[in-house]
Design an enzyme around this catalytic site. Structure first.
Site, PDB file in Angstrom:
ATOM      1  N   LYS A   9       0.840  -1.204   0.000  1.00 52.62           N
ATOM      2  CA  LYS A   9       0.000   0.000   0.000  1.00 52.62           C
ATOM      3  C   LYS A   9       0.879   1.261   0.000  1.00 52.62           C
ATOM      4  O   LYS A   9       2.109   1.182   0.219  1.00 52.62           O
ATOM      5  CB  LYS A   9      -0.932  -0.048   1.219  1.00 52.62           C
ATOM      6  N   TYR A  49     -12.297  -1.922  -3.785  1.00 48.22           N
ATOM      7  CA  TYR A  49     -12.805  -2.100  -2.422  1.00 48.22           C
ATOM      8  C   TYR A  49     -14.323  -2.003  -2.333  1.00 48.22           C
ATOM      9  O   TYR A  49     -14.867  -1.728  -1.256  1.00 48.22           O
ATOM     10  CB  TYR A  49     -12.147  -1.083  -1.490  1.00 48.22           C
ATOM     11  N   ARG A  85      -1.543 -14.295   3.701  1.00 45.75           N
ATOM     12  CA  ARG A  85      -2.307 -13.660   4.794  1.00 45.75           C
ATOM     13  C   ARG A  85      -1.561 -13.854   6.123  1.00 45.75           C
ATOM     14  O   ARG A  85      -1.544 -12.944   6.952  1.00 45.75           O
ATOM     15  CB  ARG A  85      -3.724 -14.259   4.898  1.00 45.75           C
ATOM     16  N   ASN A 112      -2.039  -0.189   7.116  1.00 43.25           N
ATOM     17  CA  ASN A 112      -1.494  -1.480   7.538  1.00 43.25           C
ATOM     18  C   ASN A 112      -0.601  -2.123   6.467  1.00 43.25           C
ATOM     19  O   ASN A 112      -0.397  -3.322   6.451  1.00 43.25           O
ATOM     20  CB  ASN A 112      -2.621  -2.410   7.988  1.00 43.25           C
ATOM     21  N   HIS A 115      -1.960  -5.543   1.388  1.00 44.34           N
ATOM     22  CA  HIS A 115      -3.250  -6.179   1.098  1.00 44.34           C
ATOM     23  C   HIS A 115      -3.003  -7.611   0.662  1.00 44.34           C
ATOM     24  O   HIS A 115      -2.008  -7.896  -0.009  1.00 44.34           O
ATOM     25  CB  HIS A 115      -3.983  -5.445  -0.032  1.00 44.34           C
ATOM     26  N   GLU A 126      -9.198 -10.568  -8.044  1.00 41.22           N
ATOM     27  CA  GLU A 126      -8.266  -9.477  -7.736  1.00 41.22           C
ATOM     28  C   GLU A 126      -7.004  -9.532  -8.601  1.00 41.22           C
ATOM     29  O   GLU A 126      -6.482  -8.499  -8.994  1.00 41.22           O
ATOM     30  CB  GLU A 126      -7.912  -9.495  -6.244  1.00 41.22           C
TER      31      GLU A 126
HETATM   32  N1  UDP Z   1      -9.820  -0.912   7.172  1.00 39.78           N
HETATM   33  C1  UDP Z   1      -9.960   0.256   7.911  1.00 39.78           C
HETATM   34  N2  UDP Z   1     -10.705   0.210   9.071  1.00 39.78           N
HETATM   35  C2  UDP Z   1     -11.331  -0.926   9.484  1.00 39.78           C
HETATM   36  C3  UDP Z   1     -11.184  -2.094   8.719  1.00 39.78           C
HETATM   37  C4  UDP Z   1     -10.428  -2.059   7.566  1.00 39.78           C
HETATM   38  O1  UDP Z   1      -9.430   1.306   7.563  1.00 39.78           O
HETATM   39  O2  UDP Z   1     -11.998  -0.899  10.533  1.00 39.78           O
HETATM   40  C5  UDP Z   1      -9.011  -0.871   5.934  1.00 39.78           C
HETATM   41  C6  UDP Z   1      -7.649  -1.542   6.081  1.00 39.78           C
HETATM   42  O3  UDP Z   1      -6.703  -0.835   5.275  1.00 39.78           O
HETATM   43  C7  UDP Z   1      -7.922  -2.928   5.549  1.00 39.78           C
HETATM   44  C8  UDP Z   1      -8.886  -2.630   4.403  1.00 39.78           C
HETATM   45  O4  UDP Z   1      -9.700  -1.570   4.900  1.00 39.78           O
HETATM   46  O5  UDP Z   1      -6.739  -3.583   5.121  1.00 39.78           O
HETATM   47  C9  UDP Z   1      -9.778  -3.777   3.974  1.00 39.78           C
HETATM   48  O6  UDP Z   1     -10.436  -4.282   5.115  1.00 39.78           O
HETATM   49  P1  UDP Z   1     -10.591  -5.854   5.367  1.00 39.78           P
HETATM   50  O7  UDP Z   1     -11.574  -6.038   6.458  1.00 39.78           O
HETATM   51  O8  UDP Z   1     -10.864  -6.535   4.062  1.00 39.78           O
HETATM   52  O9  UDP Z   1      -9.153  -6.270   5.936  1.00 39.78           O
HETATM   53  P2  UDP Z   1      -7.951  -7.089   5.265  1.00 39.78           P
HETATM   54  O10 UDP Z   1      -8.557  -8.155   4.393  1.00 39.78           O
HETATM   55  O11 UDP Z   1      -7.120  -6.090   4.469  1.00 39.78           O
HETATM   56  O12 UDP Z   1      -7.172  -7.656   6.424  1.00 39.78           O
HETATM   57 MG    MG Z   2      -9.969  -7.986   2.884  1.00 31.34          MG
END
Ligand code: UDP
Ligand code: MG
Length: 140
Positions: A9, A49, A85, A112, A115, A126
């Site tokens: 990211k 997203y 993951r 974070n 992705h 994706e």
């Molecule tokens: N995110 C955020 N706040 C939240 C949850 C997610 O800003 O409460 C952002 C974060 O960058 C995350 C992305 O949205 O990586 C996608 O969320 P997801 O729940 O799919 O998490 P991931 O699969 O990336 O672990």
């Molecule tokens: Mg996700």
């Protein structure tokens, strides 16, 4: 042996973590099968997203993901979806295990660093979002 999508990211690219992250992927025995740097448009980020549309963090996430270049990667190898993951760690860096990318480098639940696709179905769509068939190395 399905491929998965990884993204470094904008926070990760800005902080020059691309090499470190690719090194972790390779040391884990996974394979980089496709790689490019690009900057997402607002439309692309919103579409990528779309599953999160309407959630409180959605708008901010789009702003963040378009704030600078990203590096997108096709990651292959045995069990690549789950293993990538695992290398990333929990969405919230504060809850991620030690030695995960998000734990070491993430600064908030939004910023974070990486992705990763969350299932075989999302991995397929994706990867296709960013890579044409001719841009992904074949499995040996
Ligand atoms: N995110 C955020 N706040 C939240 C949850 C997610 O800003 O409460 C952002 C974060 O960058 C995350 C992305 O949205 O990586 C996608 O969320 P997801 O729940 O799919 O998490 P991931 O699969 O990336 O672990
Ligand atoms: Mg996700």
């Amino acid at each position: 042996m399905a491929n998965t999508l990884g993204i470094v990211k904008p926070d990760g690219v800005r902080r020059k973590l691309v090499g470190n992250i690719i090194s972790r992927i390779e040391k884990a025995g996974l394979i980089i099968r496709g790689l490019k740097a690009l900057r997402l448009s607002k439309e692309q980020a919103a579409k990528f997203y779309a599953v999160h549309e309407g959630k409180p963090f959605y708008r901010s996430l789009i702003e963040f993901m378009t704030s600078g270049p990203v590096v997108v990667m096709v990651i292959g190898g045995h069990d690549s979806i789950d293993r990538w993951r695992d290398l990333m760690g929990h969405t919230d860096p504060a809850r991620a295990r030690y030695n995960t990318i998000r734990r070491e480098f993430g600064t908030s639940i939004e910023k974070n660093v990486v992705h990763g696709s969350d299932s075989a179905t999302t991995a397929r769509s994706e990867v296709a979002f960013f890579f044409g068939d001719d841009e992904v190395l074949p499995k040996e």
